[in-house]
Design an enzyme around this catalytic site. Structure first.
Site, short mmCIF file in Angstrom:
data_model
loop_
_atom_site.label_atom_id
_atom_site.label_comp_id
_atom_site.label_asym_id
_atom_site.label_seq_id
_atom_site.Cartn_x
_atom_site.Cartn_y
_atom_site.Cartn_z
N ASN A 7 0.86 -1.18 0.00
CA ASN A 7 0.00 0.00 0.00
C ASN A 7 0.90 1.23 0.00
O ASN A 7 1.52 1.55 1.01
CB ASN A 7 -0.89 -0.04 1.24
CG ASN A 7 -1.89 1.12 1.28
OD1 ASN A 7 -1.86 2.01 0.42
ND2 ASN A 7 -2.74 1.12 2.29
N ARG A 95 -2.71 -2.19 -3.36
CA ARG A 95 -3.92 -1.38 -3.17
C ARG A 95 -3.84 -0.23 -4.17
O ARG A 95 -2.89 0.55 -4.14
CB ARG A 95 -3.97 -0.84 -1.76
CG ARG A 95 -5.15 0.06 -1.58
CD ARG A 95 -5.16 0.75 -0.25
NE ARG A 95 -6.37 1.52 -0.13
CZ ARG A 95 -6.48 2.61 0.61
NH1 ARG A 95 -5.46 3.03 1.32
NH2 ARG A 95 -7.61 3.27 0.66
N HIS A 184 -12.86 2.88 -0.30
CA HIS A 184 -12.89 1.91 0.81
C HIS A 184 -13.63 0.64 0.42
O HIS A 184 -14.11 -0.10 1.29
CB HIS A 184 -13.59 2.46 2.07
CG HIS A 184 -12.89 3.59 2.76
ND1 HIS A 184 -13.57 4.69 3.25
CD2 HIS A 184 -11.59 3.80 3.04
CE1 HIS A 184 -12.71 5.52 3.80
NE2 HIS A 184 -11.50 5.01 3.70
N GLU A 386 -8.27 -4.95 5.42
CA GLU A 386 -8.15 -4.69 3.99
C GLU A 386 -6.98 -5.45 3.38
O GLU A 386 -7.07 -5.94 2.25
CB GLU A 386 -7.97 -3.18 3.76
CG GLU A 386 -9.26 -2.41 4.00
CD GLU A 386 -9.05 -0.92 4.12
OE1 GLU A 386 -8.56 -0.47 5.18
OE2 GLU A 386 -9.37 -0.19 3.18
#
Ligand code: ADP
Length: 406
Positions: A7, A95, A184, A386
């Site tokens: 990420n 991500r 999200h 996540e």
């Protein structure tokens, strides 16, 4: 199979390495911060270290490629590392914040996929460029390892047009793809699925409202397993009052303020994204814990910052219940959603008319996953994960692509 989840922010790179065959356990994780400065900070933990041991050191990471290089070097370290002679990562999951209208699911990264990610730089200038750098960094440091993009926007691509088109001239949607996308998505999908699983119900028959409340925050209406509406918009600015973001307001405020305060578009953008929300209203901090502490000391701006924050969430829950023609489950997640019992209590108090009655004991208990109102509408707290969701999607995409090419 070992999957590394990456990420990337503009000056940071977070990673988690999962061993998927061993109940998705995390074998190493860390963060490189202050990338681009003379010295960057590297925090690292792994299963080779003692349980609570963390290595914190200064490293050289002038860009994301050097940061990934520092991560792989650490993973090969004789004491702290988890690999012996070579990096044995089977896939990397990234991500990626914005996938525009092209991606309704995760994608194996190819030249074409990278092009679409860069086409979205315009509408996600803060997020997509560093996500892209992270991909290129991993390609450089781990050539040949399959990489997958997992988009924050993908889950919301099922929204109907009535939910995502703004009241602007339609040509502007056609020309610039201006519309609601939502973010999200990985978190909303994960906690909605988890809530259904915990209640042993089929998500295909449920109306769920998921409240992801962290520093950024968004709410989603998930009907029969699909996102049908969400509070963030073309960018993450729309919707809830957040740590530093305004959320919804009259769009005329923007031009009014730009004229009055002689603000450039970038300055106005900065004001709405970085100086507003809980921080701007309270004048204290974007961190809810600090605002709660000030409110307890009697600080009135801190008190009404919390009131405004909660009121907006209540309104969204009400409107999404209306949009779906009812609601079976409301889920709280994210740093605030998972931990701030007083926020949950305040948000839910006006919803007694839906039969919601919060158990004070459950709401304040230390359990991580719990049901705090157990009537017709269940209200649950479900920790988000996540990274795990990205790892699982990455494994799926890679195994699917293997099937295709075999
Ligand atoms: P991010 O969106 O940056 O991932 P998080 O999901 O970690 O953010 O959420 C950060 C927010 O959660 C902060 O406002 C912080 O104050 C709040 N928070 C974390 N722990 C608690 C707690 N125990 N009580 C109240 N708020 C908390």
């Amino acid at each position: 199979m070992k999957v590394m989840v990456i990420n990337c922010g503009s000056s940071s790179l977070k990673f988690k390495l999962f061993e998927m065959e061993k109940s998705n356990s995390v074998v190493a994780e860390g963060i490189v911060e202050e990338i681009g400065k003379e010295k960057s900070k590297f925090k690292y933990r792994s299963k080779s270290l003692k349980k609570d041991e963390e290595i914190i050191k200064e490293v050289e990471a002038r860009d994301h490629t050097q940061a990934v290089g520092q991560v792989t070097k650490m993973l090969l370290d004789p004491k702290a590392g988890v690999f012996k002679d070579k990096i044995e990562v089977d896939a990397v999951g990234h991500r990626v914040v914005h996938g525009g209208e092209k991606f309704s699911k995760s994608a194996l990264i190819t030249k074409g996929v990278k092009e679409v990610i860069s086409e979205c730089f315009d509408i996600a200038p803060l997020h997509n460029p560093p996500n892209y750098s992270g991909i290129e960094a991993c390609e450089a440091i781990m050539p040949g390892v399959p990489q997958v993009a997992v988009f924050d926007t993908a889950f919301h691509q099922t929204m109907p047009k009535a939910a995502y088109i703004y009241g602007l001239p339609y040509e502007l949607y056609e020309r610039y793809h201006i519309r609601k996308y939502g973010f999200h998505g990985t978190s909303h999908e994960y906690v909605a699925g988890k809530a259904a699983e915990l209640l042993k119900k089929d998500i295909k028959n449920l109306k769920i409202i998921t409240c992801h409340l962290g520093n950024g925050g968004s709410i989603a209406a998930v009907k029969n397993g699909q996102s049908v509406d969400t509070s963030m918009g073309m960018t993450p600015l729309e919707g809830l009052v957040m740590g530093t973001r305004t959320g919804d307001m009259d769009p005329a405020v923007v031009t009014f303020l730009m004229k009055k305060e002689h603000l450039s578009p970038d300055e106005m953008d900065n004001l709405m994204n970085k100086k507003s929300g809980l921080k701007g209203i309270s004048g204290i901090s974007n961190d809810l814990r600090e605002i709660m502490a000030a409110a307890e000391q009697g600080n009135s701006r801190a008190k009404f910052a919390i009131d405004i924050y909660c009121y907006r969430i209540t309104k969204y829950i009400g409107s999404y219940a209306a949009a779906m023609g009812g609601v079976d489950i409301i889920v709280f997640t994210g740093g605030i959603g998972e931990n701030a019992a007083n926020v949950r209590e305040k948000v839910l108090a006006p919803l007694k008319f839906m039969g919601i009655s919060v158990s004070d004991i459950k709401n304040k208990s230390k359990e991580k996953e719990k049901i705090i109102s157990n009537g017709k509408v269940k209200v649950m707290v479900v920790p988000t994960n996540e990274e795990l969701m990205i790892a699982m999607k990455t494994r799926y995409v890679v195994s699917e692509s293997n099937n295709i090419y075999r």
